[in-house]
Scaffold this motif. Structure first.
Motif, PDB file in Angstrom:
ATOM      1  N   LYS A   2       1.007  -1.201  -0.074  1.00  0.00           N
ATOM      2  CA  LYS A   2      -0.063  -0.115   0.050  1.00  0.00           C
ATOM      3  C   LYS A   2       0.872   1.112  -0.037  1.00  0.00           C
ATOM      4  CE  LYS A   2      -4.171  -1.806   2.183  1.00  0.00           C
ATOM      5  NZ  LYS A   2      -3.668  -3.349   1.913  1.00  0.00           N
ATOM      6  N   LEU A   5      -0.984   7.851   1.386  1.00  0.00           N
ATOM      7  CA  LEU A   5      -1.728   9.073   0.681  1.00  0.00           C
ATOM      8  C   LEU A   5      -1.785  10.255   1.587  1.00  0.00           C
ATOM      9  CD1 LEU A   5      -4.934   7.236  -0.910  1.00  0.00           C
ATOM     10  CD2 LEU A   5      -2.655   7.593  -2.039  1.00  0.00           C
ATOM     11  N   LEU A   8      -5.958  12.102   4.622  1.00  0.00           N
ATOM     12  CA  LEU A   8      -6.902  12.502   3.730  1.00  0.00           C
ATOM     13  C   LEU A   8      -8.259  11.734   4.079  1.00  0.00           C
ATOM     14  CD1 LEU A   8      -5.219  12.461   0.349  1.00  0.00           C
ATOM     15  CD2 LEU A   8      -5.461  14.217   1.760  1.00  0.00           C
ATOM     16  N   THR A   9      -9.512  12.284   3.419  1.00  0.00           N
ATOM     17  CA  THR A   9     -10.524  11.341   3.726  1.00  0.00           C
ATOM     18  C   THR A   9     -11.313  10.740   2.427  1.00  0.00           C
ATOM     19  OG1 THR A   9     -11.927  13.553   3.475  1.00  0.00           O
ATOM     20  CG2 THR A   9     -11.100  12.803   5.721  1.00  0.00           C
ATOM     21  N   PRO A  10     -10.576   9.864   1.837  1.00  0.00           N
ATOM     22  CA  PRO A  10     -11.029   9.328   0.722  1.00  0.00           C
ATOM     23  C   PRO A  10     -12.150   8.137   0.779  1.00  0.00           C
ATOM     24  CG  PRO A  10      -8.769   8.391   0.871  1.00  0.00           C
ATOM     25  CD  PRO A  10      -9.185   9.464   1.984  1.00  0.00           C
ATOM     26  N   MET A  12     -14.928   5.584   0.744  1.00  0.00           N
ATOM     27  CA  MET A  12     -16.005   5.737  -0.189  1.00  0.00           C
ATOM     28  C   MET A  12     -16.760   4.127  -0.221  1.00  0.00           C
ATOM     29  SD  MET A  12     -13.373   4.507  -3.559  1.00  0.00           S
ATOM     30  CE  MET A  12     -12.735   5.840  -3.662  1.00  0.00           C
ATOM     31  N   TRP A  35     -20.524  14.584   3.540  1.00  0.00           N
ATOM     32  CA  TRP A  35     -19.958  14.545   4.731  1.00  0.00           C
ATOM     33  C   TRP A  35     -21.098  14.022   5.813  1.00  0.00           C
ATOM     34  CZ3 TRP A  35     -16.320  13.591   1.902  1.00  0.00           C
ATOM     35  CH2 TRP A  35     -15.502  14.599   1.457  1.00  0.00           C
ATOM     36  N   SER A 165     -17.918   9.556  -4.538  1.00  0.00           N
ATOM     37  CA  SER A 165     -16.598   9.274  -4.565  1.00  0.00           C
ATOM     38  C   SER A 165     -15.559  10.578  -4.352  1.00  0.00           C
ATOM     39  CB  SER A 165     -15.890   8.509  -5.803  1.00  0.00           C
ATOM     40  OG  SER A 165     -14.511   8.278  -5.476  1.00  0.00           O
ATOM     41  N   PRO A 166     -15.363  10.852  -3.099  1.00  0.00           N
ATOM     42  CA  PRO A 166     -14.597  12.127  -2.766  1.00  0.00           C
ATOM     43  C   PRO A 166     -13.034  12.003  -3.525  1.00  0.00           C
ATOM     44  CG  PRO A 166     -14.455  10.818  -0.967  1.00  0.00           C
ATOM     45  CD  PRO A 166     -15.408  10.102  -1.942  1.00  0.00           C
ATOM     46  N   ALA A 167     -12.484  10.762  -3.834  1.00  0.00           N
ATOM     47  CA  ALA A 167     -11.104  10.771  -4.269  1.00  0.00           C
ATOM     48  C   ALA A 167     -11.210  11.148  -5.884  1.00  0.00           C
ATOM     49  CB  ALA A 167     -10.711   9.233  -4.288  1.00  0.00           C
ATOM     50  N   ASP A 168     -12.127  10.874  -6.562  1.00  0.00           N
ATOM     51  CA  ASP A 168     -12.092  11.346  -8.067  1.00  0.00           C
ATOM     52  C   ASP A 168     -13.311  12.432  -8.344  1.00  0.00           C
ATOM     53  OD1 ASP A 168     -14.409   9.746  -8.228  1.00  0.00           O
ATOM     54  OD2 ASP A 168     -13.615   8.174  -9.266  1.00  0.00           O
ATOM     55  N   ARG A 169     -14.164  12.833  -7.344  1.00  0.00           N
ATOM     56  CA  ARG A 169     -15.093  13.923  -7.270  1.00  0.00           C
ATOM     57  C   ARG A 169     -16.277  13.415  -8.509  1.00  0.00           C
ATOM     58  NH1 ARG A 169     -13.066  19.789  -6.052  1.00  0.00           N
ATOM     59  NH2 ARG A 169     -12.015  19.256  -4.095  1.00  0.00           N
TER      60      ARG A 169
END
Length: 201
Positions: A2, A5, A8-10, A12, A35, A165-169
């Protein structure tokens, strides 16, 4: 292997809720939020984190109430729009064509067109930093009869809620059914599970 990162708050997926509130002038207001989530079953409570600068933050703090409006794929564009502009200078109901309905139970409006609504009274607020966590007790849940399943409860396949998905918006539709809660993993333990347990956490 792994890769770190950072802090952060990714997480999902996240739910996509539109929060309803009233402004100081009594005008209905909407804000898209991710959130958020269920935080207690007895009493039934949900929580939504709102940035301190948002109009919805001031509205909820003043009125002590809000609604959770759960959208569907059909209203994806309207849902996104409610997170793009501020209620300080835009009537989001007028702009989207959505209909505001005044709750008879809490001091907040809900969206007529959305299939599932939770009417909430604020039970507690927690200052976290950039956001305030508003914990609301669910006074009532309302659902369109068209989205109710055979057990009389909302059916996810009929509601067709959005996920974020907050990682890719990006927004996503809910995928295929994999199996039942408290049953899919039974084969791994060989132990009988509690069929009466109705919740996670």
């Amino acid at each position: 292997m792994k890769k770190s990162l950072g802090a952060l708050t990714p997480a999902m997926p996240l739910p996509v809720w539109v929060i309803g509130s009233y402004g100081g002038d009594g005008a209905p207001c909407l804000m898209t939020a991710a959130w958020c989530g269920v935080c207690c079953s007895e009493p039934p409570c949900v929580a939504v984190a709102v940035r301190n600068s948002r109009l919805t933050h001031a509205n909820i703090a003043a009125r002590g109430a809000f609604t959770v409006n759960i959208s569907s794929e059909r209203y994806a564009a309207e849902t996104d729009y409610c997170g793009l502009v501020s209620g300080r200078d835009t009537d989001k109901f007028a702009a989207t064509g959505l209909t505001a309905v005044g709750s008879e139970l809490v001091d907040a409006p809900y969206i007529e067109e959305f299939p599932l609504v939770l009417e909430c009274s604020v039970q507690k607020t927690v200052e976290l930093g950039s956001h305030t966590l508003f914990i609301g007790r669910v006074v009532d849940a309302k659902a369109d009869t068209a989205v109710l399943g055979e057990n009389g409860m909302p059916d996810m396949a009929r509601v067709k809620p959005l996920a974020c998905s907050p990682a890719d918006r990006n927004y996503y539709a809910v995928g295929r059914l994999l199996g039942g809660t408290y049953s899919l993993g039974r084969g791994l333990t060989g132990k009988k599970t509690d069929d009466n347990n109705k919740e996670r956490g």
